[in-house]
Design a protein around this motif. Structure first.
Motif, mmCIF file in Angstrom:
data_model
loop_
_atom_site.group_PDB
_atom_site.id
_atom_site.type_symbol
_atom_site.label_atom_id
_atom_site.label_comp_id
_atom_site.label_asym_id
_atom_site.label_seq_id
_atom_site.Cartn_x
_atom_site.Cartn_y
_atom_site.Cartn_z
ATOM 1 N N LYS A 72 67.747 -44.089 8.039
ATOM 2 C CA LYS A 72 66.285 -44.102 8.034
ATOM 3 C C LYS A 72 65.750 -44.631 6.702
ATOM 4 C CE LYS A 72 62.277 -41.211 9.054
ATOM 5 N NZ LYS A 72 61.806 -39.889 9.476
ATOM 6 N N LEU A 73 66.370 -44.213 5.603
ATOM 7 C CA LEU A 73 65.946 -44.681 4.281
ATOM 8 C C LEU A 73 66.238 -46.173 4.120
ATOM 9 C CD1 LEU A 73 64.735 -44.040 1.541
ATOM 10 C CD2 LEU A 73 67.014 -43.360 0.775
ATOM 11 N N ALA A 74 67.396 -46.621 4.566
ATOM 12 C CA ALA A 74 67.733 -48.048 4.477
ATOM 13 C C ALA A 74 66.749 -48.884 5.296
ATOM 14 C CB ALA A 74 69.162 -48.279 4.948
ATOM 15 N N ASP A 75 66.377 -48.410 6.480
ATOM 16 C CA ASP A 75 65.395 -49.126 7.305
ATOM 17 C C ASP A 75 64.050 -49.229 6.587
ATOM 18 O OD1 ASP A 75 67.269 -49.442 9.298
ATOM 19 O OD2 ASP A 75 66.536 -47.755 10.514
ATOM 20 N N GLU A 76 63.610 -48.118 5.952
ATOM 21 C CA GLU A 76 62.336 -48.141 5.237
ATOM 22 C C GLU A 76 62.396 -49.110 4.060
ATOM 23 O OE1 GLU A 76 59.210 -44.894 3.776
ATOM 24 O OE2 GLU A 76 61.026 -44.943 2.530
ATOM 25 N N ILE A 77 63.478 -49.064 3.298
ATOM 26 C CA ILE A 77 63.613 -49.952 2.139
ATOM 27 C C ILE A 77 63.609 -51.412 2.580
ATOM 28 C CG2 ILE A 77 65.194 -50.705 0.305
ATOM 29 C CD1 ILE A 77 65.989 -47.716 0.037
ATOM 30 N N ASN A 78 64.340 -51.725 3.661
ATOM 31 C CA ASN A 78 64.394 -53.112 4.151
ATOM 32 C C ASN A 78 63.032 -53.581 4.652
ATOM 33 O OD1 ASN A 78 67.110 -53.414 3.550
ATOM 34 N ND2 ASN A 78 67.758 -52.676 5.561
ATOM 35 N N SER A 79 62.338 -52.759 5.423
ATOM 36 C CA SER A 79 61.046 -53.185 5.980
ATOM 37 C C SER A 79 59.981 -53.327 4.891
ATOM 38 C CB SER A 79 60.575 -52.212 7.070
ATOM 39 O OG SER A 79 60.303 -50.940 6.528
ATOM 40 N N VAL A 80 59.935 -52.404 3.965
ATOM 41 C CA VAL A 80 58.937 -52.494 2.888
ATOM 42 C C VAL A 80 59.268 -53.658 1.952
ATOM 43 C CG1 VAL A 80 57.950 -51.285 0.899
ATOM 44 C CG2 VAL A 80 58.292 -50.057 3.037
ATOM 45 N N SER A 81 60.547 -53.892 1.687
ATOM 46 C CA SER A 81 60.938 -55.020 0.833
ATOM 47 C C SER A 81 60.544 -56.344 1.463
ATOM 48 C CB SER A 81 62.447 -55.010 0.583
ATOM 49 O OG SER A 81 62.805 -53.887 -0.166
ATOM 50 N N GLN A 82 60.680 -56.470 2.776
ATOM 51 C CA GLN A 82 60.264 -57.686 3.468
ATOM 52 C C GLN A 82 58.750 -57.853 3.406
ATOM 53 O OE1 GLN A 82 61.882 -57.450 7.411
ATOM 54 N NE2 GLN A 82 63.954 -57.987 6.753
ATOM 55 N N LYS A 83 58.036 -56.745 3.551
ATOM 56 C CA LYS A 83 56.568 -56.780 3.517
ATOM 57 C C LYS A 83 56.054 -57.250 2.159
ATOM 58 C CE LYS A 83 52.602 -53.634 3.851
ATOM 59 N NZ LYS A 83 52.204 -52.225 4.050
ATOM 60 N N PHE A 84 56.679 -56.797 1.087
ATOM 61 C CA PHE A 84 56.234 -57.130 -0.267
ATOM 62 C C PHE A 84 57.009 -58.292 -0.873
ATOM 63 C CE2 PHE A 84 54.419 -52.965 0.198
ATOM 64 C CZ PHE A 84 53.280 -52.990 -0.600
ATOM 65 N N GLY A 85 57.999 -58.796 -0.185
ATOM 66 C CA GLY A 85 58.789 -59.911 -0.699
ATOM 67 C C GLY A 85 59.780 -59.511 -1.775
ATOM 68 N N GLY A 86 60.251 -58.284 -1.727
ATOM 69 C CA GLY A 86 61.216 -57.796 -2.710
ATOM 70 C C GLY A 86 60.801 -56.444 -3.248
ATOM 71 N N LEU A 87 61.586 -55.953 -4.192
ATOM 72 C CA LEU A 87 61.275 -54.663 -4.797
ATOM 73 C C LEU A 87 60.318 -54.840 -5.966
ATOM 74 C CD1 LEU A 87 64.747 -52.864 -4.857
ATOM 75 C CD2 LEU A 87 62.809 -52.390 -3.375
ATOM 76 N N SER A 88 59.288 -54.039 -5.969
ATOM 77 C CA SER A 88 58.323 -54.019 -7.054
ATOM 78 C C SER A 88 57.765 -52.602 -7.143
ATOM 79 C CB SER A 88 57.184 -55.012 -6.786
ATOM 80 O OG SER A 88 56.461 -54.612 -5.630
ATOM 81 N N TYR A 89 56.965 -52.364 -8.140
ATOM 82 C CA TYR A 89 56.353 -51.046 -8.290
ATOM 83 C C TYR A 89 55.527 -50.706 -7.049
ATOM 84 C CZ TYR A 89 53.423 -47.275 -10.035
ATOM 85 O OH TYR A 89 52.765 -46.084 -10.186
ATOM 86 N N SER A 91 55.848 -51.863 -3.980
ATOM 87 C CA SER A 91 56.672 -51.631 -2.795
ATOM 88 C C SER A 91 57.326 -50.253 -2.843
ATOM 89 C CB SER A 91 57.732 -52.730 -2.646
ATOM 90 O OG SER A 91 58.679 -52.667 -3.687
ATOM 91 N N ILE A 92 57.770 -49.823 -4.014
ATOM 92 C CA ILE A 92 58.378 -48.496 -4.130
ATOM 93 C C ILE A 92 57.339 -47.412 -3.871
ATOM 94 C CG2 ILE A 92 59.483 -46.890 -5.745
ATOM 95 C CD1 ILE A 92 60.946 -49.337 -6.899
ATOM 96 N N MET A 93 56.105 -47.630 -4.325
ATOM 97 C CA MET A 93 55.042 -46.653 -4.084
ATOM 98 C C MET A 93 54.716 -46.543 -2.581
ATOM 99 S SD MET A 93 53.904 -45.349 -7.118
ATOM 100 C CE MET A 93 55.397 -44.566 -6.792
ATOM 101 N N GLU A 94 55.006 -47.586 -1.841
ATOM 102 C CA GLU A 94 54.770 -47.602 -0.398
ATOM 103 C C GLU A 94 55.850 -46.842 0.381
ATOM 104 O OE1 GLU A 94 52.514 -49.220 2.936
ATOM 105 O OE2 GLU A 94 52.107 -49.368 0.797
ATOM 106 N N MET A 95 56.977 -46.574 -0.232
ATOM 107 C CA MET A 95 58.116 -45.948 0.445
ATOM 108 C C MET A 95 57.961 -44.421 0.457
ATOM 109 S SD MET A 95 61.235 -48.244 -1.000
ATOM 110 C CE MET A 95 61.090 -50.010 -1.110
ATOM 111 N N THR A 96 57.307 -43.920 1.472
ATOM 112 C CA THR A 96 57.035 -42.479 1.549
ATOM 113 C C THR A 96 58.307 -41.678 1.866
ATOM 114 O OG1 THR A 96 56.381 -42.743 3.860
ATOM 115 C CG2 THR A 96 54.631 -42.795 2.214
ATOM 116 N N TYR A 97 59.192 -42.226 2.680
ATOM 117 C CA TYR A 97 60.423 -41.505 3.010
ATOM 118 C C TYR A 97 61.335 -41.416 1.787
ATOM 119 C CZ TYR A 97 64.290 -39.692 5.756
ATOM 120 O OH TYR A 97 65.295 -38.890 6.240
ATOM 121 N N LEU A 98 61.369 -42.471 0.983
ATOM 122 C CA LEU A 98 62.141 -42.455 -0.260
ATOM 123 C C LEU A 98 61.633 -41.341 -1.173
ATOM 124 C CD1 LEU A 98 64.209 -43.663 -2.265
ATOM 125 C CD2 LEU A 98 62.403 -45.230 -3.002
ATOM 126 N N ASP A 99 60.333 -41.200 -1.262
ATOM 127 C CA ASP A 99 59.748 -40.122 -2.066
ATOM 128 C C ASP A 99 60.182 -38.753 -1.546
ATOM 129 O OD1 ASP A 99 57.986 -39.027 -4.090
ATOM 130 O OD2 ASP A 99 56.634 -38.529 -2.447
#
Length: 105
Positions: A72-89, A91-99
């Protein structure tokens, strides 16, 4: 670090209002030595490092033991990274499951 340097050079720490408060002659407090300052800095560093590494280790252990959380965490990281075009501050703030995984909720 600034306070440790003040203790080494003055023997006291400036008050919050910025005024020098000289050493009280009754207490007899002396300046700290370089060895004492190094010990304080090491404790500060170790305290900050240890909490971060313990949190990361615990998260990795829980994900290894619970494959569903890991997926579930890997899916969230992949989808948010695609939405933002990579990892950034942002995109990480958008990852609620990671939090939730990190904070243990």
């Amino acid at each position: 670090m600034d306070q440790v340097i003040q203790l080494m050079t003055k023997g006291y720490v400036n008050s919050d209002d910025g005024k020098d408060t000289p050493q009280d002659p009754v207490t007899g407090i002396e300046k700290i030595t370089l060895l004492e300052a190094a010990a304080q800095v090491f404790i500060f560093w170790f305290g900050g490092f240890e909490t971060s590494s313990t949190t990361a280790t615990y998260c990795l252990y829980e994900m290894a033991m619970n494959q569903d959380i890991q997926e579930k965490l890997a899916d969230e990281i992949n989808s948010v990274s695609q939405k933002f075009g990579g990892l950034s501050y942002e995109s990480i703030m958008e990852m609620t499951y990671l939090d939730k995984v990190i904070s243990g909720q």
